[in-house]
Design a protein around this motif. Structure first.
Motif, PDB file in Angstrom:
ATOM      1  N   LYS A   1      37.426  40.280  57.765  1.00  0.00           N
ATOM      2  CA  LYS A   1      36.117  40.816  57.383  1.00  0.00           C
ATOM      3  C   LYS A   1      36.143  41.326  55.946  1.00  0.00           C
ATOM      4  N   LEU A   2      37.209  42.077  55.638  1.00  0.00           N
ATOM      5  CA  LEU A   2      37.311  42.649  54.293  1.00  0.00           C
ATOM      6  C   LEU A   2      37.434  41.553  53.247  1.00  0.00           C
ATOM      7  N   ARG A   3      38.148  40.503  53.621  1.00  0.00           N
ATOM      8  CA  ARG A   3      38.302  39.434  52.635  1.00  0.00           C
ATOM      9  C   ARG A   3      36.971  38.735  52.399  1.00  0.00           C
ATOM     10  N   GLU A   4      36.195  38.550  53.488  1.00  0.00           N
ATOM     11  CA  GLU A   4      34.866  37.960  53.323  1.00  0.00           C
ATOM     12  C   GLU A   4      34.002  38.841  52.430  1.00  0.00           C
TER      13      GLU A   4
ATOM     14  N   MET B   1      31.484  39.948  47.273  1.00  0.00           N
ATOM     15  CA  MET B   1      31.330  40.807  46.096  1.00  0.00           C
ATOM     16  C   MET B   1      31.662  40.033  44.828  1.00  0.00           C
ATOM     17  N   VAL B   2      32.712  39.214  44.895  1.00  0.00           N
ATOM     18  CA  VAL B   2      33.043  38.382  43.741  1.00  0.00           C
ATOM     19  C   VAL B   2      31.889  37.448  43.447  1.00  0.00           C
ATOM     20  N   ASP B   3      31.307  36.893  44.524  1.00  0.00           N
ATOM     21  CA  ASP B   3      30.165  35.994  44.363  1.00  0.00           C
ATOM     22  C   ASP B   3      29.020  36.684  43.633  1.00  0.00           C
ATOM     23  N   SER B   4      28.659  37.864  44.150  1.00  0.00           N
ATOM     24  CA  SER B   4      27.489  38.521  43.579  1.00  0.00           C
ATOM     25  C   SER B   4      27.774  39.040  42.182  1.00  0.00           C
ATOM     26  N   ALA B   5      29.047  39.312  41.904  1.00  0.00           N
ATOM     27  CA  ALA B   5      29.371  39.833  40.584  1.00  0.00           C
ATOM     28  C   ALA B   5      29.202  38.748  39.529  1.00  0.00           C
ATOM     29  N   THR B   6      29.442  37.520  39.936  1.00  0.00           N
ATOM     30  CA  THR B   6      29.334  36.433  38.966  1.00  0.00           C
ATOM     31  C   THR B   6      27.981  35.761  39.142  1.00  0.00           C
TER      32      THR B   6
ATOM     33  N   LEU C   1      43.483  44.252  63.574  1.00  0.00           N
ATOM     34  CA  LEU C   1      43.752  44.413  62.150  1.00  0.00           C
ATOM     35  C   LEU C   1      43.524  43.102  61.407  1.00  0.00           C
ATOM     36  N   LEU C   2      43.913  42.006  62.067  1.00  0.00           N
ATOM     37  CA  LEU C   2      43.688  40.704  61.434  1.00  0.00           C
ATOM     38  C   LEU C   2      42.198  40.463  61.239  1.00  0.00           C
ATOM     39  N   ALA C   3      41.413  40.783  62.305  1.00  0.00           N
ATOM     40  CA  ALA C   3      39.966  40.592  62.214  1.00  0.00           C
ATOM     41  C   ALA C   3      39.394  41.446  61.082  1.00  0.00           C
TER      42      ALA C   3
END
Lengths: 257, 127
Positions: free
Chosen positions: A71-74, A79-84, A65-67
């Motif tokens: 992954k989800l956080r990455e 997504m935040v990167d590409s959105a901006t 679950l941690l892994a």
């Protein structure tokens, strides 16, 4: 009785018993589907090996679950990167986010600063029977005052015994130990603070300041400047449950009302 | 002919639809062998009807006693710590089911396609 395509003998006497049995059978089949959820895990009767296996399984689940979380956080970051897409805006926003993360304690911080080590009075450690050692011990309030002084001197990140002291952190007395972020820490207390070392050093050693008071109680205090310190992030940041951020600027007050 | 099927559906719905009725997991295997025993009785009954040897008392008692004894054996096996008792009981019933099913199948195929009685079915009463 309906006439079937497959002609069966007109044996009427079998109709009633077969119907009764079919009724019972239907009920049994339905019972099979109504099996309630399996019993809650009963650990009281389990052997040591079973418990170890169970623990190992739960731990591996936890790791997985941690892994997954990582992954989800990455993915989220990407997504935040590409959105901006606007690079300049992005850099500005990233700076704001980084600053806020340092303030919130959600990231480890590296930089110059000071280390304050506070230990209980030697007399208190001997625990003499005829002396009240309570005033000789280091208390939560002492640590709060140290933290307060460091913040006033512009410390950007503070930790006590590797527990980050962030805006959400509480420093509380819990019997023989002190809770920081709900983790027990005990003497000697190593307070690390990142900031301008000279400023912090001067502020914390202020005459009649908190360290001065502690020294007068014969508490063992040691302050040193450091070129480079690393202060960890808060392990678990509490979630915001009832508050709503007011992101839009407040409406200007209407005159004449 | 439709009455037993209707009864099957009614019995199923009577237990399945109310939300309050649940069965704890430890009893599920008893119900399981009872269901298999029940199917065995039904298939056996169809065969005996075809053979013209159907007896309602034998049928009803067979259904209930077989299911009961199967559950009892299962309980006994559990108490004696014998493994796979449920499997053994199920296997016994399934073998019977396939035996009877084979008989029924042969009868139906003969009726449907061959329009003649195969050997050993001379005792059938004419429809």
């Amino acid at each position: 009785m309906m006439r079937m395509h497959v002609p069966l003998p007109k044996a009427q006497p079998w109709m009633l018993p077969v119907t009764i049995v079919c009724l019972a059978l239907g009920m049994l089949v339905a019972f099979m589907l109504k099996v309630s959820a399996p019993k809650k895990l009963d650990t009281t009767n389990m052997t040591r090996d079973q418990l170890i296996a169970l623990y190992a399984k739960e731990m591996s689940d936890h790791e997985q679950l941690l892994a997954e979380y990582e992954k989800l956080r990455e993915k989220y970051d990407r997504m935040v990167d590409s959105a901006t897409t606007d690079q300049k805006l992005r850099a500005e926003l990233q700076k704001v986010i980084d600053d806020l993360r340092v303030r919130a304690g959600s990231t480890a911080v590296t930089g110059p600063g000071i280390v304050v080590i506070i230990d209980d009075t030697k007399l208190a450690l001997q625990n003499p029977p005829d002396i009240n050692v309570n005033p000789l011990l280091t208390h939560d309030v002492d640590l709060l005052q140290v933290v307060n002084e460091l913040r006033a001197a512009g410390a950007e990140a503070i930790s006590i015994n590797d527990q980050r002291v962030a805006g959400s952190s509480a420093i509380r007395c819990v019997g023989p130990a002190i809770n920081v972020n709900n983790k027990a820490v005990s003497a000697p207390f190593v307070v690390r603070a990142i900031g301008k070392p000279d400023v912090l050093y001067g502020a914390i050693n202020m005459p009649f300041g908190i360290l001065d008071q502690l020294r007068q109680m014969n508490t063992q205090v040691e302050v040193s400047k450091r070129e480079k310190l690393t202060i960890p992030a808060v392990a678990v940041l509490p979630s915001i449950e009832v508050g709503t951020p007011e992101l839009t600027a407040p409406a200007p007050p209407k005159g004449g009302e | 002919m439709w009455l037993p099927i209707l009864a099957l559906i009614v019995g199923f719905c009577a237990i399945y639809l109310p939300n309050k009725i649940t069965l704890s997991a430890e009893y599920s295997q008893y119900v399981g062998v009872a269901v298999v025993a029940g199917f065995d009785s039904i298939i056996g009954a169809i065969r005996s009807v075809i053979e013209g040897k159907f007896n309602d008392r034998i049928f009803v008692s067979g259904f209930f006693i077989n299911a009961l004894v199967a559950a009892l054996l299962l309980y006994l096996g559990g108490a004696l710590k014998i493994q796979y008792v449920a499997l053994a009981i199920t296997a016994a019933f399934v073998i019977r089911i396939f035996n009877n099913l084979g008989f029924i199948r042969r009868y139906v195929v003969a009726r449907l396609f061959e329009k003649r009685l195969i050997s050993g079915e001379k005792t059938f009463p004419e429809p």
